[in-house]
Design an enzyme around this catalytic site. Structure first.
Site, PDB file in Angstrom:
ATOM      1  N   ASP A 196       0.874  -1.168   0.000  1.00 57.83           N
ATOM      2  CA  ASP A 196       0.000   0.000   0.000  1.00 57.83           C
ATOM      3  C   ASP A 196       0.917   1.226   0.000  1.00 57.83           C
ATOM      4  O   ASP A 196       1.608   1.491   0.984  1.00 57.83           O
ATOM      5  CB  ASP A 196      -0.895  -0.018   1.247  1.00 57.83           C
ATOM      6  CG  ASP A 196      -1.801   1.206   1.342  1.00 57.83           C
ATOM      7  OD1 ASP A 196      -1.594   2.183   0.598  1.00 57.83           O
ATOM      8  OD2 ASP A 196      -2.717   1.194   2.194  1.00 57.83           O
ATOM      9  N   LYS A 221      -7.416   9.429  -1.752  1.00 60.23           N
ATOM     10  CA  LYS A 221      -6.380  10.296  -1.200  1.00 60.23           C
ATOM     11  C   LYS A 221      -5.664  11.086  -2.303  1.00 60.23           C
ATOM     12  O   LYS A 221      -6.289  11.832  -3.031  1.00 60.23           O
ATOM     13  CB  LYS A 221      -5.396   9.455  -0.392  1.00 60.23           C
ATOM     14  CG  LYS A 221      -5.851   8.938   0.978  1.00 60.23           C
ATOM     15  CD  LYS A 221      -7.257   8.579   1.178  1.00 60.23           C
ATOM     16  CE  LYS A 221      -7.522   7.998   2.550  1.00 60.23           C
ATOM     17  NZ  LYS A 221      -8.597   6.982   2.511  1.00 60.23           N
TER      18      LYS A 221
END
Length: 410
Positions: A196, A221
């Site tokens: 990630d 994000k």
């Protein structure tokens, strides 16, 4: 053939004309329009030339056309292919959220009785997904503290199928040695390595280039970057992994909507500009906090004082806009700070153009996501504050933190 069906040879009733009007195209000139911006294909289904085409497209591995938007959509595909280019990937798949992307990966490459190794800390939503769902389905899990490759190596068992990493880690900003992580996975052929890299974005770090199998981002994000969409993306290095993930995604039905994909594709165009500004601002804010007498410690990989600074410098283009810091004193001091900022917003999430601050122990890594003892062992203290530095003027952000810190009593 679709055009021919618009004119069946008899005059249609008004009701039928209204329903079938979507198949009639009014074009200017002799050529179809060529929009500079890919259009939004909101259609849930697509007309077939014949039964054979439907049979071919019903094969989940087919990419020769469109059958049904859960199985593929032109707008979504444009955005996915753009991110695949950024990652240097064989391909990418877009999901309805970052958690949807992660759970799809885990359920694709691990089954009941298999084992997975994860770093700690890790995003609280991953903890919850693993502990509250996947463990109940028979998946065995080992958490290691930090990003130590030696600890990963020790945790590998004969039934281990996934090594899961996060860099920079949420919220401690520790950095994983991506090249070493990939090499460890290659030494065990049964393993799939997954990282990630949300805090870095594909602009600052491309794990696949180091030999990692899969990289995940919460598109909510930095890639989205404007706090106006939910999404996740998995980029893969091999066609085989891509086909396996595609099948799982189709069966679970957790793909991204065309509208979110349209916004995402728009946002990718400014990703480099935004990430440069995020990184520039975050370094200035981190330097200010590091010198403040009420701040105990600052976690930002762009600071030479960060233990992983040299590693971050080696594998990242820049250091991103994420940082954490601990105030001196009790948790109440942190509450005082986050409740008194005026330019920065108190909110969870990150990576948007506006600056956000949150208290991880009570939100992103709260007890319902991460047990308190696990959280503390991972270094997520009750006095830790996480700051997503936006693209505002850095002087305004520093002034805002300064006035809020003035209200903190040590």
């Amino acid at each position: 053939m679709a055009r021919e069906r618009c004119n069946p040879g008899w005059k249609l009733s008004v009701e039928t004309e209204m329903v079938r009007s979507n198949l009639k195209f009014a074009l200017r000139g002799n050529h179809p329009p060529r929009p500079l911006v890919p259009p939004i294909y909101n259609s849930s289904t697509y007309e077939l030339e014949d039964v054979r085409e439907g049979e071919e497209l019903s094969n989940t591995s087919s990419k020769n056309g469109y059958l049904y938007s859960r199985c593929g959509n032109p707008t979504v595909d444009v955005a996915a292919e753009t991110i695949a280019c950024l990652e240097g990937a064989e391909g990418s798949l877009l999901f309805s959220s970052g958690c949807a992307a992660i759970s799809t990966c885990m359920t694709t490459f691990a089954k009941c009785g298999d084992h997975m190794v994860l770093c700690q800390p890790v995003y609280g939503g991953v903890n919850a997904t693993v502990d509250k769902i996947l463990v109940k389905l028979g998946l065995e899990v080992t958490y290691i503290k930090g990003n130590s490759l030696e600890e990963y190596k020790k945790a590998i068992k004969p039934n281990t199928k996934i090594l899961y990493g996060e860099t920079p880690a949420n919220p401690t900003m520790s950095i994983l040695d991506v090249e070493g992580f990939a090499a460890l996975g290659k030494a065990h052929p049964q393993l799939v390595t997954m990282i990630d890299a949300t805090f870095a974005s594909p602009y600052l770090l491309q794990p696949l280039k180091y030999g990692v199998d899969l990289v995940m981002h919460s598109c909510t994000k930095y890639i989205g970057g404007h706090t106006d969409l939910l999404g996740g993306v998995i980029s893969f290095a091999s066609k085989e992994h891509g086909e396996a993930l595609t099948a799982t995604q189709i069966y679970l039905g957790n793909n991204m909507s065309p509208w979110d994909a349209f916004i995402l594709h728009r946002s990718v165009k400014t990703l480099a500009l935004r990430m440069d500004r995020h990184s520039e601002n975050a370094l200035k804010v981190a330097q200010f906090l590091q010198d403040h007498p009420k701040v105990e410690k600052v976690y930002y990989p762009g600071l030479p004082s960060h233990p992983d600074h040299e590693l971050a410098k080696k594998q990242m283009r820049n250091f991103s806009g994420m940082l954490s810091f601990e105030l001196k004193g009790s948790m109440e001091n942190g509450v005082t700070l986050v409740e008194n900022v005026k330019v920065i917003s108190l909110a969870v999430s990150l990576g948007g153009v506006e600056s956000l601050v949150c208290h991880p122990a009570s939100t992103t890594h709260c007890d319902s996501y991460v047990p308190a003892e696990m959280r503390k062992a991972a270094g997520v203290t009750d006095t830790m504050i996480r700051l997503s530095v936006g693209i505002e003027n850095a002087a305004d952000l520093i002034k805002d933190l300064e006035q809020a810190l003035d209200k903190v009593k040590i």
